[in-house]
Structures are given as C-alpha cells and as structure tokens.
Design a protein around this motif. Sequence first.
Motif, PDB file in Angstrom:
ATOM      1  N   GLY A   1     -36.413 -37.964 -46.685  1.00 35.65           N
ATOM      2  CA  GLY A   1     -35.593 -39.121 -46.330  1.00 35.65           C
ATOM      3  C   GLY A   1     -34.832 -39.724 -47.497  1.00 35.65           C
ATOM      4  N   ASP A   2     -34.846 -41.046 -47.581  1.00 36.20           N
ATOM      5  CA  ASP A   2     -34.008 -41.769 -48.537  1.00 36.20           C
ATOM      6  C   ASP A   2     -34.351 -41.475 -49.989  1.00 36.20           C
ATOM      7  OD1 ASP A   2     -32.680 -42.901 -46.447  1.00 36.20           O
ATOM      8  OD2 ASP A   2     -33.766 -44.803 -46.495  1.00 36.20           O
ATOM      9  N   TYR A   3     -35.581 -41.075 -50.258  1.00 33.72           N
ATOM     10  CA  TYR A   3     -35.976 -40.813 -51.648  1.00 33.72           C
ATOM     11  C   TYR A   3     -35.151 -39.678 -52.235  1.00 33.72           C
ATOM     12  CZ  TYR A   3     -38.714 -39.489 -55.721  1.00 33.72           C
ATOM     13  OH  TYR A   3     -39.094 -39.174 -56.998  1.00 33.72           O
ATOM     14  N   THR A   4     -35.001 -38.582 -51.491  1.00 32.87           N
ATOM     15  CA  THR A   4     -34.209 -37.455 -51.971  1.00 32.87           C
ATOM     16  C   THR A   4     -32.751 -37.845 -52.127  1.00 32.87           C
ATOM     17  OG1 THR A   4     -35.705 -35.954 -50.796  1.00 32.87           O
ATOM     18  CG2 THR A   4     -33.618 -35.039 -51.558  1.00 32.87           C
ATOM     19  N   LEU A   5     -32.244 -38.625 -51.188  1.00 33.96           N
ATOM     20  CA  LEU A   5     -30.862 -39.088 -51.277  1.00 33.96           C
ATOM     21  C   LEU A   5     -30.655 -39.910 -52.539  1.00 33.96           C
ATOM     22  CD1 LEU A   5     -28.128 -39.265 -49.665  1.00 33.96           C
ATOM     23  CD2 LEU A   5     -28.934 -41.490 -48.855  1.00 33.96           C
TER      24      LEU A   5
ATOM     25  N   VAL B   1     -23.693 -15.525 -52.275  1.00 35.40           N
ATOM     26  CA  VAL B   1     -23.504 -16.336 -51.071  1.00 35.40           C
ATOM     27  C   VAL B   1     -24.833 -16.507 -50.346  1.00 35.40           C
ATOM     28  CG1 VAL B   1     -22.409 -16.407 -48.797  1.00 35.40           C
ATOM     29  CG2 VAL B   1     -21.076 -15.747 -50.808  1.00 35.40           C
ATOM     30  N   LYS B   2     -25.627 -15.461 -50.297  1.00 38.62           N
ATOM     31  CA  LYS B   2     -26.942 -15.545 -49.640  1.00 38.62           C
ATOM     32  C   LYS B   2     -27.819 -16.583 -50.333  1.00 38.62           C
ATOM     33  CE  LYS B   2     -28.862 -11.652 -48.647  1.00 38.62           C
ATOM     34  NZ  LYS B   2     -29.585 -10.362 -48.793  1.00 38.62           N
ATOM     35  N   VAL B   3     -27.849 -16.557 -51.667  1.00 40.70           N
ATOM     36  CA  VAL B   3     -28.650 -17.514 -52.421  1.00 40.70           C
ATOM     37  C   VAL B   3     -28.163 -18.937 -52.174  1.00 40.70           C
ATOM     38  CG1 VAL B   3     -29.256 -18.315 -54.740  1.00 40.70           C
ATOM     39  CG2 VAL B   3     -29.346 -15.874 -54.195  1.00 40.70           C
ATOM     40  N   LEU B   4     -26.839 -19.136 -52.162  1.00 44.78           N
ATOM     41  CA  LEU B   4     -26.280 -20.465 -51.922  1.00 44.78           C
ATOM     42  C   LEU B   4     -26.615 -20.964 -50.516  1.00 44.78           C
ATOM     43  CD1 LEU B   4     -22.762 -20.092 -53.605  1.00 44.78           C
ATOM     44  CD2 LEU B   4     -24.645 -21.551 -54.385  1.00 44.78           C
ATOM     45  N   LEU B   5     -26.537 -20.085 -49.536  1.00 42.30           N
ATOM     46  CA  LEU B   5     -26.880 -20.464 -48.165  1.00 42.30           C
ATOM     47  C   LEU B   5     -28.341 -20.901 -48.079  1.00 42.30           C
ATOM     48  CD1 LEU B   5     -25.083 -17.617 -46.157  1.00 42.30           C
ATOM     49  CD2 LEU B   5     -24.505 -20.050 -46.102  1.00 42.30           C
ATOM     50  N   ILE B   6     -29.235 -20.099 -48.660  1.00 41.57           N
ATOM     51  CA  ILE B   6     -30.664 -20.423 -48.612  1.00 41.57           C
ATOM     52  C   ILE B   6     -30.942 -21.730 -49.341  1.00 41.57           C
ATOM     53  CG2 ILE B   6     -32.947 -19.682 -49.390  1.00 41.57           C
ATOM     54  CD1 ILE B   6     -32.010 -16.779 -48.933  1.00 41.57           C
ATOM     55  N   ALA B   7     -30.347 -21.902 -50.524  1.00 41.70           N
ATOM     56  CA  ALA B   7     -30.574 -23.117 -51.307  1.00 41.70           C
ATOM     57  C   ALA B   7     -30.111 -24.350 -50.555  1.00 41.70           C
ATOM     58  CB  ALA B   7     -29.850 -23.014 -52.648  1.00 41.70           C
ATOM     59  N   ASN B   8     -28.940 -24.292 -49.948  1.00 42.03           N
ATOM     60  CA  ASN B   8     -28.426 -25.438 -49.194  1.00 42.03           C
ATOM     61  C   ASN B   8     -29.313 -25.769 -48.000  1.00 42.03           C
ATOM     62  OD1 ASN B   8     -25.547 -26.637 -49.926  1.00 42.03           O
ATOM     63  ND2 ASN B   8     -25.531 -24.483 -50.524  1.00 42.03           N
ATOM     64  N   ILE B   9     -29.789 -24.742 -47.315  1.00 43.31           N
ATOM     65  CA  ILE B   9     -30.653 -24.974 -46.151  1.00 43.31           C
ATOM     66  C   ILE B   9     -31.983 -25.582 -46.584  1.00 43.31           C
ATOM     67  CG2 ILE B   9     -31.942 -23.831 -44.315  1.00 43.31           C
ATOM     68  CD1 ILE B   9     -29.589 -21.824 -44.139  1.00 43.31           C
ATOM     69  N   LEU B  10     -32.550 -25.073 -47.683  1.00 38.91           N
ATOM     70  CA  LEU B  10     -33.815 -25.613 -48.172  1.00 38.91           C
ATOM     71  C   LEU B  10     -33.664 -27.071 -48.608  1.00 38.91           C
ATOM     72  CD1 LEU B  10     -35.254 -22.610 -50.225  1.00 38.91           C
ATOM     73  CD2 LEU B  10     -36.026 -23.454 -48.001  1.00 38.91           C
ATOM     74  N   PHE B  11     -32.572 -27.373 -49.314  1.00 37.11           N
ATOM     75  CA  PHE B  11     -32.319 -28.757 -49.726  1.00 37.11           C
ATOM     76  C   PHE B  11     -32.167 -29.651 -48.497  1.00 37.11           C
ATOM     77  CE2 PHE B  11     -31.798 -27.383 -53.993  1.00 37.11           C
ATOM     78  CZ  PHE B  11     -31.724 -28.507 -54.802  1.00 37.11           C
ATOM     79  N   PHE B  12     -31.484 -29.156 -47.476  1.00 42.88           N
ATOM     80  CA  PHE B  12     -31.259 -29.972 -46.284  1.00 42.88           C
ATOM     81  C   PHE B  12     -32.579 -30.259 -45.566  1.00 42.88           C
ATOM     82  CE2 PHE B  12     -30.307 -30.398 -41.710  1.00 42.88           C
ATOM     83  CZ  PHE B  12     -29.494 -31.526 -41.773  1.00 42.88           C
ATOM     84  N   VAL B  13     -33.391 -29.223 -45.398  1.00 42.90           N
ATOM     85  CA  VAL B  13     -34.684 -29.410 -44.737  1.00 42.90           C
ATOM     86  C   VAL B  13     -35.548 -30.379 -45.547  1.00 42.90           C
ATOM     87  CG1 VAL B  13     -36.833 -28.283 -44.042  1.00 42.90           C
ATOM     88  CG2 VAL B  13     -34.633 -27.167 -43.597  1.00 42.90           C
ATOM     89  N   GLY B  14     -35.563 -30.191 -46.873  1.00 41.68           N
ATOM     90  CA  GLY B  14     -36.343 -31.075 -47.724  1.00 41.68           C
ATOM     91  C   GLY B  14     -35.884 -32.517 -47.649  1.00 41.68           C
TER      92      GLY B  14
ATOM     93  N   HIS C   1     -26.551 -32.680 -47.820  1.00 42.19           N
ATOM     94  CA  HIS C   1     -25.613 -32.858 -46.712  1.00 42.19           C
ATOM     95  C   HIS C   1     -26.043 -34.033 -45.838  1.00 42.19           C
ATOM     96  CE1 HIS C   1     -24.468 -28.775 -47.934  1.00 42.19           C
ATOM     97  NE2 HIS C   1     -23.299 -29.068 -47.394  1.00 42.19           N
ATOM     98  N   GLY C   2     -25.051 -34.646 -45.196  1.00 40.63           N
ATOM     99  CA  GLY C   2     -25.294 -35.875 -44.458  1.00 40.63           C
ATOM    100  C   GLY C   2     -25.775 -35.700 -43.039  1.00 40.63           C
TER     101      GLY C   2
END
Length: 250
Positions: free
Chosen positions: A26-30, A8-21, A55-56
Amino acid sequence: MGRITETVKVLLIANILFFVGSQISGDYTLKILALWFPENDNFGVWQLVTHMFMHGGVSHIVFNMFALYMFGSVLEQAIGKNRFIFLYFSSGLAAAGLQILFSYLDFNPGFQACIDAGIDPATVYQSLEKAVQTNQYQFFSGVSQEMVVQMTDAYVTPMVGASGAIFGVLAAFAVVYPNLPLYIMFIPIPIKAKYLIGGYFLLNVYSAVTGMTLLGPSNTAYWAHIGGAVIGFVTMWYWQKNQFNQNRWN
C-alpha cells in the motif's frame, strides 16, 4: 510480433513484481519508491529510477506493459541489448527530469506569492505537509486559490509509471521502422508507425500545453511522456546517423 527478448522479459517481470508488491504494502511502497517533488520530505534520489517500476492501477500497468511487449522486443532485436537498456532508462530519466521542471514552474509562483503576502515559509511548508497527509488544501489571505492549488498539487502528487521510458521506446521504434503498418483496435486500416506514434505524441503535447485531457486520466504526466519521447527519438536518430559505432554497443 515475434519472441520476447531477454531484456524486455526482465522488465515485464520486474514491473509486475513491483506492482503486486505495491498492492500488498500500500502507501508505504508509494512513499518510498514513487517519484516525489524534490521539495517534499518523501523525495529520494533513487526514486528517479524506482518510479519507473511503480504503477497507479491495473489499467496503467496493463497499457504500459502491452506497449513494451508489442514494441520493445522488436526494437531490442534491431538495436541490441545494451543500446535498448540505455535508451529505455535514459528516456525514463529524461521524462522524470522534464516533469520535475514543470512541477517547479507550477510550485514556485504560488510559493513566492505566499512569501510576498507575508506568510512565513515554514507555515507554507507545514500546510503542504498537511495536504500530503490529509489531502486538505490550506488557502491563504492575499494569495489566489488557483496559485495555491497549483503549488500544492505539484508538492503532493507523486509520479509513477514506466510511461516515459515506454514513450522513448515508441519514438525510437518510429525512427527505425517509420513505414511499418500498424493497426489500432477496432480500426481495420493500417497506419504507418511514424504517423500513428507521431500523432499520439502530438496529442500528449496538446494536453500538456492546454491542460485538456484527451487520453488517459486527468492526472497523467504529459510532460514526462514528452521528455521520454524526445530523448528516444533524438538518441535513435543519432545512432542511425552514426552507424559506424553500432558494434561498440552490441
């Protein structure tokens, strides 16, 4: 609800990093990592997995990560790391699959109506690609606007979020701890997990079938929620019925 487990810790960190990135790029990552409709030129097979880490908006990721934090560690402690990982990603994949299926059910009637009206398929796809770039929909003579809108929405709307995987976790949690009392903010009355999570699932079914949004934004992928929850429930139910195999996964 106890310590955070490693997965769960790894998933939380990964999601946060993806969101910040994604906020930085911007639109390129999307375009690269969100899950696009398979007929869309932006579609890639890897998006079946990467969309789970996109995430949106802030409220979207906060809600999903809060649910993962609250229920994920408890579930992982109960079923083990390997089973939890399998359940999480299989629920996310099932969510994507069901959402794509219903996107085709929205896309195909409009596309066929265009063909029946004598419009060249290349012209239709050009109009759809233009809608991706400009968000302007092109309507055709002899085809109802409603069908064109449904077709175009299915084509241009990418799917993002861990919600399908999270719904799988919630459903599995309700199977393992059906009578555990849970509380909703501002409601000081405990509700058993099977009723609270089951009720939330039924609200999503209602919204998916009727198109009426009761919870969340209007573009919520309700069929993805349903797909994730069904796989989470069935998988966990099967494991509980076959306890003799549990050590094989841990």
